[in-house]
Design a protein around this motif. Structure first.
Motif, PDB file in Angstrom:
ATOM      1  N   UNK A 141      -7.109  12.183 -12.820  1.00 57.82           N
ATOM      2  CA  UNK A 141      -6.328  10.489 -12.384  1.00 57.82           C
ATOM      3  C   UNK A 141      -4.697  10.114 -12.657  1.00 57.82           C
ATOM      4  N   UNK A 142      -3.960  12.358 -12.524  1.00 60.01           N
ATOM      5  CA  UNK A 142      -3.085  11.689 -11.488  1.00 60.01           C
ATOM      6  C   UNK A 142      -3.242  11.237 -10.148  1.00 60.01           C
ATOM      7  N   UNK A 143      -3.904  11.970  -9.754  1.00 58.86           N
ATOM      8  CA  UNK A 143      -4.133  11.323  -8.672  1.00 58.86           C
ATOM      9  C   UNK A 143      -4.519  10.535  -7.484  1.00 58.86           C
ATOM     10  N   UNK A 144      -4.988   9.329  -8.123  1.00 58.38           N
ATOM     11  CA  UNK A 144      -5.690   8.444  -8.224  1.00 58.38           C
ATOM     12  C   UNK A 144      -4.732   7.685  -8.621  1.00 58.38           C
ATOM     13  N   UNK A 145      -3.574   7.684  -9.680  1.00 52.86           N
ATOM     14  CA  UNK A 145      -2.568   7.050  -9.699  1.00 52.86           C
ATOM     15  C   UNK A 145      -1.744   6.925  -8.885  1.00 52.86           C
ATOM     16  N   UNK A 146      -0.975   8.731  -8.267  1.00 51.95           N
ATOM     17  CA  UNK A 146      -0.589   8.500  -7.148  1.00 51.95           C
ATOM     18  C   UNK A 146      -1.294   7.928  -6.453  1.00 51.95           C
ATOM     19  N   UNK A 147      -2.768   8.297  -4.810  1.00 52.55           N
ATOM     20  CA  UNK A 147      -3.235   7.115  -4.433  1.00 52.55           C
ATOM     21  C   UNK A 147      -2.612   5.525  -4.496  1.00 52.55           C
ATOM     22  N   UNK A 148      -2.746   4.783  -5.583  1.00 52.11           N
ATOM     23  CA  UNK A 148      -2.795   3.702  -6.227  1.00 52.11           C
ATOM     24  C   UNK A 148      -1.659   3.184  -6.057  1.00 52.11           C
ATOM     25  N   UNK A 149      -0.280   4.340  -6.179  1.00 51.24           N
ATOM     26  CA  UNK A 149       0.932   3.807  -6.385  1.00 51.24           C
ATOM     27  C   UNK A 149       1.181   3.985  -4.880  1.00 51.24           C
ATOM     28  N   UNK A 150       0.879   4.900  -3.318  1.00 46.27           N
ATOM     29  CA  UNK A 150       1.460   4.653  -2.702  1.00 46.27           C
ATOM     30  C   UNK A 150       0.834   3.813  -2.348  1.00 46.27           C
ATOM     31  N   UNK A 151      -0.503   3.394  -1.823  1.00 47.19           N
ATOM     32  CA  UNK A 151      -1.386   2.279  -1.811  1.00 47.19           C
ATOM     33  C   UNK A 151      -0.152   0.678  -1.973  1.00 47.19           C
ATOM     34  N   UNK A 152       0.315   0.719  -3.377  1.00 48.85           N
ATOM     35  CA  UNK A 152       1.138  -0.709  -3.052  1.00 48.85           C
ATOM     36  C   UNK A 152       2.735  -0.337  -2.626  1.00 48.85           C
ATOM     37  N   UNK A 153       3.321   0.977  -2.809  1.00 45.15           N
ATOM     38  CA  UNK A 153       4.044   0.825  -2.047  1.00 45.15           C
ATOM     39  C   UNK A 153       3.611   0.825  -0.401  1.00 45.15           C
ATOM     40  N   UNK A 154       2.733   0.871   0.000  1.00 44.58           N
ATOM     41  CA  UNK A 154       2.346   0.846   1.668  1.00 44.58           C
ATOM     42  C   UNK A 154       2.759  -0.619   1.248  1.00 44.58           C
ATOM     43  N   UNK A 155       1.874  -0.884   1.260  1.00 41.75           N
ATOM     44  CA  UNK A 155       1.734  -2.739   1.020  1.00 41.75           C
ATOM     45  C   UNK A 155       1.971  -3.423   0.754  1.00 41.75           C
TER      46      UNK A 155
END
Length: 562
Positions: free
Chosen positions: A17-31
């Motif tokens: 779940x932490x990896x998923x949150x990190x990936x989603x956070x990275x995507x949001x920051x990139x966008x």
């Protein structure tokens, strides 16, 4: 769940779940950092393809808009030059109209032709020097040029301009011409004053009567002139003899020529000499007045000009021979005679004037004539029919008056006078010539009954001339065609400019809507992405805290081992 040290299932789940949150956070920051929600193909493969396709279209449309603007600029440049060409053609037409008017002399038309030639040259200069970006527009080389006005291949508008130089601009003129022969019913007459009469020269030089001579023989002499006896005193010299004759009032005038040694008698009437006239060198006899017989001699040599031709005579030449020379100079059909009143008449024929001038001073006066031009005029009233319109002329009309009458009669034909004095008719339609009600008009004016068909000929502006009335009429017609040729090209340019304007407006609309569609596909929604960022940051922090606790679960086994 069994208590295990080797496999911490809870920690693994939290890590996931932490990896998923990190990936989603990275995507949001990139966008949020790029402003795009599609930053790689994995973000949205189909969306990326759509966005790229729309991006290509928008960029192509922007280039097409610039291309259309350049096309408009080229069309406007060409049209501006064509406007100046039209102004030049209009000036040429004005010059042709001036030259066609009957008040213009040959010298006037030469002056008009000078400006006409300069304006024709300006037409060619405009055509050869009108350029856009180094490309000539009006010399015939800019033809069927395609302008890319779309984002895709073969979306073009093509147009071009023809050659507008003086050698390429063409026009046509329709012309029917009638050239008349000599005007048989028109003649000119120059009538002189009565000549001075008979002039009788002594038969031989009388040296005795000269200043150095012995004079009249001893005993004197008596001569009879016109029935009157005149006594001459012995020893009288030439001047005294002439004075005695003049004092006697015998109706004659005597003159003495010291150089020739001759006594001459002159009188406006016949001279009758008898009774001893041989003493002064004059033979007895009767000499008729010169106007009646034409046998008079002219004392002095002379020289005159008749219609530009020289007529000369020597001293003591007979008037008959002089009149013969004048008749020859007047031309075919002309005559030179002496009337019963002793007046010389010089007549022309075929419409020619009689122009007299002195080459040697006093020569015309010795003939009773005066310097000047006697205009040829109609000898009788007459009329002709032109294109069904009867044109009447009155006795005394000269050629200019005849030309004016024809031109003011609205017959559809224009008249002018040729250099030889004959008539010329021309029109852009057929000319039908017939005799008028008088039945004598055609012969009088040197015309022939019939119809002259109009023919249409093509010419270029460079071949036009205004040196004659006829060529000026041709120029007027041909220039109208040349202006229509330029107007046609300008109309095409106007239509193309309107197409470019419409195309530009349409391209801008398509570009706007395509850009909007592209934005909807790939642009990031900052409000949504900011919320997602906050969410994922919270989940990441929570997952990190829980993971720390989950990692402590295996340590519970130590409690069991105590």
């Amino acid at each position: 769940m069994a208590l295990s040290v080797n496999t911490n299932i809870t920690s693994l789940g939290v890590q996931k779940n932490l990896n998923k949150a990190s990936d989603a956070l990275s995507t949001a920051m990139n966008r949020l950092s790029t402003g795009k929600k599609i930053n790689s193909a994995k973000d949205d493969a189909a969306g990326m393809q759509i966005a790229n396709r729309l991006g290509n279209q928008v960029k192509g449309l922007n280039v097409a808009i610039a291309n259309a603007a350049n096309g408009t600029s080229i069309a406007q440049t060409a049209e501006g030059a064509m406007q100046e060409s039209t102004n030049t053609l209009q000036r040429l037409r004005e010059l042709a109209l001036q030259a066609a008017n009957g008040d213009k002399s040959d010298a006037d038309r030469v002056s008009l032709q000078q400006e006409f030639t300069a304006k024709v040259g300006e037409l060619t200069r405009i055509a050869n020097t009108t350029t856009f970006g180094g490309r000539n527009l009006l010399d015939g080389t800019f033809n069927n040029v395609a302008f890319q006005i779309g984002a895709n291949a073969n979306e073009t508008i093509s147009f071009g301009m023809g050659d507008t130089s003086a050698t390429a601009l063409k026009g046509s003129y329709s012309e029917a011409t009638v050239n008349g022969a000599a005007l048989a019913g028109i003649s000119a007459t120059a009538t002189g004053a009565s000549l001075s009469g008979a002039k009788v020269a002594s038969g031989a030089a009388q040296t005795a009567l000269q200043t150095a001579g012995a004079g009249v023989a001893a005993g004197g002499a008596t001569i009879n002139i016109n029935g009157k006896d005149i006594a001459l005193t012995a020893g009288d010299k030439g001047a005294a003899v002439a004075a005695a004759i003049n004092t006697a009032n015998a109706g004659v005038t005597a003159s003495w020529d010291e150089t020739g040694g001759k006594i001459s008698l002159s009188s406006p009437a016949a001279i009758n000499v008898s009774g001893g006239a041989t003493a002064i060198g004059i033979a007895d006899g009767k000499t008729a007045a010169a106007p009646a017989t034409g046998a008079t001699t002219l004392d002095a040599a002379g020289a005159i000009s008749v219609n530009g031709k020289a007529v000369t005579w020597a001293a003591n030449a007979t008037i008959t021979s002089v009149l013969t020379s004048i008749k020859t100079a007047v031309g075919t059909g002309g005559d030179a005679t002496i009337g019963s009143d002793g007046r010389i008449q010089v007549k022309s024929a075929g419409g020619a004037d009689v122009a007299l001038s002195n080459t040697t001073a006093g020569s015309l006066s010795s003939l009773g004539l005066s310097a000047g031009t006697s205009q040829a005029k109609l000898t009788a009233d007459t009329s002709i029919s032109l294109n069904g319109v009867e044109v009447k002329f009155k006795a005394g009309d000269n050629t200019d008056a005849i030309v004016s009458s024809i031109n003011s009669a609205s017959t559809g034909a224009t008249a002018s006078k040729n250099s030889d004095g004959s008539l010329a008719l021309f029109s852009k339609k057929d000319i039908v010539v017939a005799d008028g009600s008088a039945g004598t008009g055609l012969a009088a004016l040197g015309l022939t009954a019939g119809s002259s068909k109009a023919t249409t000929l093509e010419t270029t502006v460079s071949n036009l001339s205004v040196l004659t009335a006829a060529s000026s009429q041709q120029a007027i017609q041909a220039l109208e065609g040349a202006m229509q040729q330029i107007d046609s090209q300008r109309s095409q340019l106007g239509a193309v400019q309107n197409r470019f304007d419409s195309t530009t407006a349409n391209l801008q609309s398509i570009s706007q809507n395509s850009s909007a569609a592209k934005g909807r596909v790939e642009d990031a929604d900052f409000s949504a992405e900011a919320a997602e960022l906050t969410k994922q940051q919270t989940l990441q922090q929570a997952s990190t805290a829980i993971l720390a606790q989950a990692n402590q679960l295996p340590s519970a086994v130590l409690k069991l081992l105590q």
